[in-house]
Design a protein around this motif. Structure first.
Motif, short mmCIF file in Angstrom:
data_model
loop_
_atom_site.label_atom_id
_atom_site.label_comp_id
_atom_site.label_asym_id
_atom_site.label_seq_id
_atom_site.Cartn_x
_atom_site.Cartn_y
_atom_site.Cartn_z
N ASP A 7 -0.52 -13.73 5.20
CA ASP A 7 0.90 -13.56 5.53
C ASP A 7 1.72 -13.39 4.25
N ARG A 8 1.59 -12.21 3.67
CA ARG A 8 2.35 -11.84 2.48
C ARG A 8 2.36 -10.32 2.43
N ALA A 9 3.09 -9.78 1.48
CA ALA A 9 3.14 -8.32 1.36
C ALA A 9 1.75 -7.80 0.98
N PRO A 10 1.09 -7.05 1.85
CA PRO A 10 -0.24 -6.55 1.54
C PRO A 10 -0.20 -5.48 0.46
N LYS A 11 -1.21 -5.48 -0.39
CA LYS A 11 -1.32 -4.48 -1.45
C LYS A 11 -2.41 -3.49 -1.06
N ILE A 12 -2.00 -2.24 -0.92
CA ILE A 12 -2.88 -1.21 -0.38
C ILE A 12 -3.02 -0.07 -1.38
N ALA A 13 -4.26 0.40 -1.55
CA ALA A 13 -4.52 1.60 -2.34
C ALA A 13 -5.04 2.69 -1.42
N VAL A 14 -4.47 3.88 -1.54
CA VAL A 14 -4.98 5.05 -0.83
C VAL A 14 -5.86 5.81 -1.80
#
Length: 419
Positions: A7-14
């Motif tokens: 429950d936090r801002a997810p860090k996503i790489a495309v």
């Protein structure tokens, strides 16, 4: 263990071959960014790609090169370039896990990332894809392959890299059953993998042009071309294959303008401009009185721009997969000059199987017959295509819901909120 992000801002790489100018790849990125920004605006999104500077400029998304060599090479001579590439393969063994440890989730959005329909070096992108998946596992990040394309790789090295990369993924889906079957034939257990349409079918349609493409009764054909040299198995004949293809496209363009049609030349990659130039140069020499009035040449810088161009035409004849896909998305009567099964599958799904030809055996006489038949039936085809597009859109919404449940603990921004 749950695969949902805390429950936090997810860090996503495309991750993918993005920023190199290929409009189809960027269309898959557009669709994924649209979903993430709509349903998960809190997510921190970055790209690990082949053209980070271009991607940052076009999308405003923080980006980094997927390999050490892309960031530091090439050298000033052929020898130094080779040495830098060799060093880069070793450096990436350390660099990639360090890079990916900052992310919760790496998404490979659509694209033909598991295909060998065009020339492919196993120690290029296949190696980078495998290393990404291995590094993500080491770093504790999850990997999602979303609506990707595949075919059976004949080279053992590529087959090994593709299948083992996919084994390390948390989520896998394919853009057609053929792609899933291809991975199964190469030894991957696909029993839990899903099939959804190409991600680009989720993109919103452009607005209809306020004025028609032409103010006269002549119909406009979008002619989508590509710099086609065959597959990796054709390296010894690549020049001949390219020359034959361009010659047939020029022949078709001559006949089309002679019959009074207008042509809008469209591409899917910067390399395709060489074919556009060949067509225009020939018409200027052989049809100087027709070319200015009947030929339009306006390169598109994104799949969105390409779709805006296609929105104003009547018929489409195209080679590149995402030229065909974009035309079908817009319910445009289309002929596919196919270089792979993936294009045939698109055409079959839209009930247009009779309006296709293999690129290797392109017959211009037959192509003209197909064009005339397509024009005669255009009105009756469009309604069925619109129904199919609505079905594809619903299927992709189901996939987006699956991704939200699996990786975002079901958290979805209210559709009516200001995003």
């Amino acid at each position: 263990m749950s695969t949902a992000i805390a429950d936090r801002a997810p860090k996503i790489a495309v991750f993918g071959l993005l920023g190199s100018g290929n409009l189809g790849n960027h269309g898959s990125l557009d669709a994924m960014l649209w979903f993430l920004r709509r349903d998960h605006p809190e997510a921190e999104i970055s790209c690990v790609c082949s053209g980070p500077e271009t991607l940052e400029r076009q999308y405003g998304v923080p980006s980094v090169a997927m390999t050490w060599f892309q960031q530091h090479g090439p050298g000033r001579s052929r020898l130094t370039t080779i040495l830098l590439k060799m060093f880069g393969k070793v450096a990436d063994l350390v660099r990639m896990p360090l890079l990916l440890r900052r992310y919760d989730l790496i998404i490979v959005p659509g694209m033909g990332v598991l295909e060998t329909t065009l020339e492919l070096n196993p120690w290029g992108f296949p190696y980078a894809l495998f290393l990404m998946c291995l590094s993500a596992r080491i770093a504790g990040a999850r990997v999602a392959f979303v609506s990707v394309g595949a075919n059976v790789a004949r080279e053992r090295s590529i087959r090994y890299l593709f299948t083992n990369a996919m084994r390390m993924a948390t989520y896998r889906s394919y853009r057609d059953s053929y792609s899933r079957d291809a991975m199964r034939q190469m030894g991957l257990d696909t029993s839990k993998d899903a099939v959804y349409p190409d991600l680009a079918f989720a993109l919103p349609e452009p607005k209809e042009p306020e004025e028609p493409e032409s103010r006269d009764p002549r119909r406009t054909i979008a002619l989508g071309v590509m710099e086609y040299h065959g597959t990796s198995a054709d390296r010894g004949r690549s020049t001949e294959i390219y020359r034959q293809y361009v010659g047939k496209i020029i022949d078709f363009a001559r006949r089309v303008v002679d019959e009074g049609y207008r042509i809008r030349l469209v591409t899917g990659d910067p390399a395709d401009e060489a074919v556009v130039s060949a067509v225009v140069d020939d018409l200027r020499q052989t049809r100087p009185d027709l070319v200015d009035a009947q030929v339009v040449r306006e390169p598109a810088e994104s799949l969105g721009e390409l779709m805006e161009q296609l929105a104003g035409v009547d018929l489409v004849v195209a080679s590149r997969y995402h030229n065909v896909q974009s035309a079908l998305k817009l319910s445009k009567p289309t002929i596919s000059i196919s270089y792979g099964v993936k294009s045939d599958i698109l055409m079959e799904g839209m009930r247009l199987a009779e309006f296709r030809q293999p690129i290797r055996d392109l017959d211009v006489d037959r192509l003209m017959d197909q064009l005339h038949a397509l024009e005669a039936r255009a009105g009756g085809l469009e309604s069925a295509m619109r129904e199919k597009n609505a079905e594809y859109g619903e299927q992709l919404e189901r996939q987006f819901a699956v991704l939200s449940d699996r990786f975002f603990a079901g958290r979805t921004a209210p559709r009516g909120s200001d995003q």
